[in-house]
Design a protein around this motif. Structure first.
Motif, PDB file in Angstrom:
ATOM      1  N   UNK A 166       0.827  -1.211   0.000  1.00  0.00           N
ATOM      2  CA  UNK A 166       0.000   0.000   0.000  1.00  0.00           C
ATOM      3  C   UNK A 166       0.860   1.258   0.000  1.00  0.00           C
ATOM      4  N   UNK A 167       1.991   1.203   0.694  1.00  0.00           N
ATOM      5  CA  UNK A 167       2.854   2.386   0.756  1.00  0.00           C
ATOM      6  C   UNK A 167       3.462   2.727  -0.598  1.00  0.00           C
ATOM      7  N   UNK A 168       3.747   1.734  -1.413  1.00  0.00           N
ATOM      8  CA  UNK A 168       4.352   2.011  -2.719  1.00  0.00           C
ATOM      9  C   UNK A 168       3.319   1.993  -3.837  1.00  0.00           C
ATOM     10  N   UNK A 169       2.041   1.888  -3.464  1.00  0.00           N
ATOM     11  CA  UNK A 169       0.973   1.870  -4.456  1.00  0.00           C
ATOM     12  C   UNK A 169       0.652   3.288  -4.919  1.00  0.00           C
ATOM     13  N   UNK A 170      -0.345   3.386  -5.804  1.00  0.00           N
ATOM     14  CA  UNK A 170      -0.814   4.695  -6.270  1.00  0.00           C
ATOM     15  C   UNK A 170      -2.175   5.041  -5.674  1.00  0.00           C
ATOM     16  N   UNK A 171      -2.603   4.299  -4.676  1.00  0.00           N
ATOM     17  CA  UNK A 171      -3.892   4.572  -4.025  1.00  0.00           C
ATOM     18  C   UNK A 171      -3.814   5.935  -3.333  1.00  0.00           C
ATOM     19  N   UNK A 172      -4.770   6.839  -3.584  1.00  0.00           N
ATOM     20  CA  UNK A 172      -4.720   8.163  -2.943  1.00  0.00           C
ATOM     21  C   UNK A 172      -5.226   8.117  -1.503  1.00  0.00           C
ATOM     22  N   UNK A 173      -4.491   8.721  -0.599  1.00  0.00           N
ATOM     23  CA  UNK A 173      -4.885   8.802   0.804  1.00  0.00           C
ATOM     24  C   UNK A 173      -4.936  10.269   1.221  1.00  0.00           C
ATOM     25  N   UNK A 174      -5.898  10.581   2.067  1.00  0.00           N
ATOM     26  CA  UNK A 174      -6.147  11.964   2.464  1.00  0.00           C
ATOM     27  C   UNK A 174      -4.939  12.643   3.083  1.00  0.00           C
ATOM     28  N   UNK A 175      -4.767  13.914   2.736  1.00  0.00           N
ATOM     29  CA  UNK A 175      -3.661  14.718   3.241  1.00  0.00           C
ATOM     30  C   UNK A 175      -4.242  15.947   3.929  1.00  0.00           C
ATOM     31  N   UNK A 176      -4.182  15.983   5.255  1.00  0.00           N
ATOM     32  CA  UNK A 176      -4.763  17.097   6.008  1.00  0.00           C
ATOM     33  C   UNK A 176      -3.985  18.395   5.828  1.00  0.00           C
ATOM     34  N   UNK A 177      -2.767  18.306   5.283  1.00  0.00           N
ATOM     35  CA  UNK A 177      -1.982  19.522   5.067  1.00  0.00           C
ATOM     36  C   UNK A 177      -2.590  20.392   3.972  1.00  0.00           C
ATOM     37  N   UNK A 178      -3.556  19.826   3.236  1.00  0.00           N
ATOM     38  CA  UNK A 178      -4.193  20.595   2.167  1.00  0.00           C
ATOM     39  C   UNK A 178      -5.248  21.563   2.655  1.00  0.00           C
ATOM     40  N   UNK A 179      -5.557  21.555   3.949  1.00  0.00           N
ATOM     41  CA  UNK A 179      -6.563  22.467   4.493  1.00  0.00           C
ATOM     42  C   UNK A 179      -5.942  23.857   4.653  1.00  0.00           C
ATOM     43  N   UNK A 180      -6.510  24.841   3.974  1.00  0.00           N
ATOM     44  CA  UNK A 180      -5.991  26.205   4.053  1.00  0.00           C
ATOM     45  C   UNK A 180      -6.472  26.885   5.332  1.00  0.00           C
ATOM     46  N   UNK A 181      -5.676  27.829   5.791  1.00  0.00           N
ATOM     47  CA  UNK A 181      -6.025  28.579   6.988  1.00  0.00           C
ATOM     48  C   UNK A 181      -7.331  29.342   6.777  1.00  0.00           C
ATOM     49  N   UNK A 182      -8.262  29.177   7.702  1.00  0.00           N
ATOM     50  CA  UNK A 182      -9.550  29.842   7.611  1.00  0.00           C
ATOM     51  C   UNK A 182     -10.597  29.076   6.843  1.00  0.00           C
ATOM     52  N   UNK A 183     -10.221  27.912   6.269  1.00  0.00           N
ATOM     53  CA  UNK A 183     -11.152  27.130   5.461  1.00  0.00           C
ATOM     54  C   UNK A 183     -11.631  25.871   6.183  1.00  0.00           C
ATOM     55  N   UNK A 184     -11.192  25.656   7.427  1.00  0.00           N
ATOM     56  CA  UNK A 184     -11.562  24.451   8.154  1.00  0.00           C
ATOM     57  C   UNK A 184     -13.043  24.483   8.537  1.00  0.00           C
ATOM     58  N   UNK A 185     -13.746  23.406   8.194  1.00  0.00           N
ATOM     59  CA  UNK A 185     -15.145  23.248   8.591  1.00  0.00           C
ATOM     60  C   UNK A 185     -15.165  22.745  10.030  1.00  0.00           C
TER      61      UNK A 185
END
Length: 243
Positions: A166-185
């Motif tokens: 799974x670590x070397x696969x191409x399966x996409x896993x969520x990245x919380x670093x993509x949350x911009x400041x002020x955009x958190x729900x």
């Protein structure tokens, strides 16, 4: 004439010290595994996850990001989330299993973790992670020990190999670093906190395994956690104006 040594700025020194804490946890986890103290070994791996999260956050806040820090972070991750969990699983589940088969299974996991980090360093792009992040992989294996789950050695060897794949696969896993400041729900974030505490209350020592299992399953169903937890730009603009 002697060359004047360049002083390392404090803003770059602090994140690297936190990263060193990550590697220290991994090394101490290995020592505890060798002495048969398996649950404390797992706790140190969990602590390494905290250090791994904090070093990048502190580096961004202080403006201390550097290529050196990135390389040190990868080396620390190999130790704390690759080698340490691999040795823990081998000692707890696979010692004496099928001759060298158990050792090869966990070695494969650690190798895949190193490959995953190398690929991340050269191919990383904004958006979901490509393949399971190594902290999640190490957390997943270590959580079996923390939960005290009885697993047949052959099954655990397959789990270790599967996690490595799974670590070397191409399966996409969520990245919380993509949350911009002020955009958190905040409502959705509160729901996740309630879910986390509910898992701890109901499942106790099995809660970390359940939590990381949910994260891994989310990759297969295509959940992008950063998008799910973020307001869209028009929603964020409307909320800001209303406030």
């Amino acid at each position: 004439m002697r060359k004047r040594r360049e002083k390392i700025p404090f803003r770059k020194l602090v994140p690297n010290m936190i990263t060193s804490g990550n590697m220290l946890c991994g090394m101490l986890s290995l020592v505890l595994t060798l002495h048969g103290h398996y649950v404390p070994s797992v706790i140190l791996i969990y602590m390494a996850v905290v250090f791994d999260f904090m070093d990048g956050k502190v580096a961004r806040l202080m403006g201390g990001s550097s290529a050196f820090g990135g390389e040190l972070d990868s080396l620390a991750d190999v130790v704390s989330f690759g080698v340490a969990p691999a040795m823990l699983i081998y000692a707890y589940y696979l010692r004496g299993f099928g001759g060298a088969m158990g050792a090869l299974a966990v070695a494969f996991f650690a190798l895949c973790g190193a490959l995953r980090l190398a690929r991340f360093n050269v191919e990383h792009a904004p958006g979901p992670f490509k393949g399971l992040p190594i902290p999640a992989g190490g957390h997943f294996l270590a959580s079996f020990v923390f939960a005290g789950v009885e697993v047949h050695p052959a099954v655990m060897a397959l789990i270790a190999v599967g996690t490595g794949l799974l670590m070397i696969s191409s399966v996409p896993f969520g990245n919380l670093k993509g949350i911009k400041k002020g955009f958190l729900n905040k409502q959705k974030a509160a729901f996740l906190w309630v879910l986390a505490f509910s898992l701890i209350f109901v499942l106790r020592e099995k809660a970390p395994l359940a939590g990381i299992g949910i994260y891994i399953a989310s990759g297969f169903v295509g959940i992008d956690w950063s998008k799910w937890l973020s307001y869209q730009e028009d929603e964020a603009y409307t909320r800001k104006n209303n406030d």
